[in-house]
Design an enzyme around this catalytic site. Structure first.
Site, mmCIF file in Angstrom:
data_model
loop_
_atom_site.group_PDB
_atom_site.id
_atom_site.type_symbol
_atom_site.label_atom_id
_atom_site.label_comp_id
_atom_site.label_asym_id
_atom_site.label_seq_id
_atom_site.Cartn_x
_atom_site.Cartn_y
_atom_site.Cartn_z
ATOM 1 N N LYS A 292 -3.632 -3.675 13.254
ATOM 2 C CA LYS A 292 -4.091 -3.973 11.952
ATOM 3 C C LYS A 292 -3.902 -5.218 10.741
ATOM 4 O O LYS A 292 -3.949 -6.162 10.345
ATOM 5 C CB LYS A 292 -4.985 -3.036 10.965
ATOM 6 N N PHE B 133 2.755 2.695 2.160
ATOM 7 C CA PHE B 133 2.830 3.684 3.654
ATOM 8 C C PHE B 133 4.553 3.915 3.449
ATOM 9 O O PHE B 133 4.741 4.928 3.482
ATOM 10 C CB PHE B 133 2.030 2.717 4.470
ATOM 11 N N THR B 134 4.762 2.951 3.572
ATOM 12 C CA THR B 134 6.625 3.084 4.545
ATOM 13 C C THR B 134 7.689 2.251 2.624
ATOM 14 O O THR B 134 8.728 2.474 2.984
ATOM 15 C CB THR B 134 6.951 2.681 4.936
ATOM 16 N N THR C 114 17.967 -4.969 11.061
ATOM 17 C CA THR C 114 18.176 -5.619 9.760
ATOM 18 C C THR C 114 18.336 -4.394 8.638
ATOM 19 O O THR C 114 17.967 -3.160 9.098
ATOM 20 C CB THR C 114 17.581 -6.606 8.902
ATOM 21 N N TYR D 172 2.997 -3.213 17.496
ATOM 22 C CA TYR D 172 3.802 -3.856 16.699
ATOM 23 C C TYR D 172 4.253 -4.740 17.592
ATOM 24 O O TYR D 172 3.916 -5.878 17.395
ATOM 25 C CB TYR D 172 5.678 -2.739 16.284
ATOM 26 N N ASN E 234 1.026 -1.488 0.137
ATOM 27 C CA ASN E 234 0.397 -0.111 0.103
ATOM 28 C C ASN E 234 0.854 1.120 -0.245
ATOM 29 O O ASN E 234 -0.050 2.426 -0.047
ATOM 30 C CB ASN E 234 -0.573 0.094 1.233
#
Ligand code: NAD
Ligand code: UDP
Length: 312
Positions: free
Chosen positions: A91, A36-37, A175, A145, A34
């Site tokens: 979500k 987002f990031t 990472t 999270y 999507n």
């Protein structure tokens, strides 16, 4: 044999490397994101491959497709981004997992969950072994999270036990590498960008907290070995056991960039884990896997990448 592989979160930092590797191995790759990031720049070079497809979709909503394998990475990973909209974050882990597990169940696809060392919270067992259940605050600012990822592991195990879905769970430790977003907010990208721009290097707390940093190509190798393993479902730790304080990391970055930046000390965010290092005995035994890239070498590659994208 060519497989059709869905990578959710495929336009993100890790996902983009995974998509590239899977395409290079001759697979068809469906990258669902999507944005987002994630970032189109991470995958634009893959678009010329006719076996690469991009699907703009939010995984908290159901989606239907046919696939042989699924790597589920769709979730913001940097504390700044996952705390921006904590309800959307949880979500992404919980509804997202239910939706992708539904695809796996219907399509009889093998599915791998990108879980995290955050399931161990601020650990009392050091180094962290997979059998440790963790020390996680259920009501703090990191909980959206950490608890989302813990619940995702539960969902994966229950779909496996109840519906025989062919699952794999990996727990990824910190990472880093090319394709990290410059404003991602995580420590490696922050320190490198600050050092390259001659800005102060922001040490949170006293800088004595530790992390173990794994270069992205090592992780991708471990992910694929786990997916291709016929018997072992995990969870398995994938990380580099080298452990460094944030002060040591800052010194290395200053040295490798030749920067004149100074250190500044800022408040430690709530629930920031004090130490973290993977025990990778299980990955060594089951996957014959261990990291091969030393921190300095990985940092050099990452510095090169940031110099390029920041036009320095
Ligand atoms: P990232 O933020 O670069 O990538 C996450 C990707 O998921 C982005 O492309 C984002 O746009 C996408 N995404 C987020 N919410 C979505 C949604 N609802 N629907 C569809 N796409 C969505 O982060 P990353 O470092 O590449 O992390 C990838 C995965 O690995 C995440 O699940 C993360 O929790 C896990 N992980 C990463 C690390 C690490 O150190 N990088 C450590 C442990 C676990
Ligand atoms: N950190 C820091 N300066 C920064 C960003 C992060 O000192 O500019 C610290 C942070 O407090 C934490 C460690 O670096 O102790 C790793 O943070 P990151 O957000 O990269 O990952 P996580 O805490 O999720 O492991």
């Amino acid at each position: 044999m060519k497989k059709r592989i869905l990578v959710t979160g495929g336009a993100g930092f890790i996902g983009s490397h995974l998509c590239e590797r899977l395409l290079n191995e001759g697979n068809e790759v469906l990258c669902l994101d999507n944005f987002f990031t994630g970032n189109k720049a991470n995958i634009v070079h893959l678009l010329k491959n006719p076996y690469f497809e991009v699907i703009r979709h939010d995984i908290t909503m159901p989606y239907y497709l046919e696939t042989d394998q699924i790597y589920n990475l769709a979730c913001p990973a940097s504390p700044i981004h996952y705390q921006y909209d904590p309800i959307q974050t949880i979500k992404a882990s919980i509804l997202g997992s239910i939706n992708v597990l539904g695809i796996a169940k219907r399509a009889h696809a093998r599915i791998l969950q990108a879980s995290t060392s955050e399931v161990y919270g601020d650990p009392h067992v050091h180094p962290q072994v997979e059998s440790y259940w963790g020390n996680v605050n259920p009501i703090g600012i990191r909980s959206c999270y950490d608890e989302g990822k813990r619940c995702a592991e539960t969902l994966f195990m229950d779909y496996h036990r109840r519906n025989n879905v062919d699952i794999r769970i990996i727990r990824i430790f910190n990472t880093y590498g090319p394709n990290m977003h410059p404003q991602d907010g995580r420590v490696v990208s922050n320190f490198i960008v600050q050092a390259l721009q001659g800005k102060d290097i922001t040490i949170y707390g006293n800088g004595l907290q530790t992390r173990s940093f794994q270069y992205v190509s090592d992780l991708v190798e471990g992910m694929i070995r786990m997916m291709e393993n016929e018997e072992f479902i995990g969870p398995v730790n994938l990380g580099n056991p080298g452990e460094f304080t944030m002060l040591e990391l800052a010194e290395k970055v200053i040295h490798l960039t030749g920067s004149k930046s100074k250190l500044v000390f800022m408040p430690l965010p709530a629930d920031d884990p004090t130490q973290r290092r993977p025990d990778i005995s299980l990955a060594k035994e089951k996957l014959k896997w261990e990291p091969t890239i030393a921190l300095e070498d990985g940092l050099k590659e990452t510095i090169k990448y940031f110099k390029r994208i920041l036009d320095l």
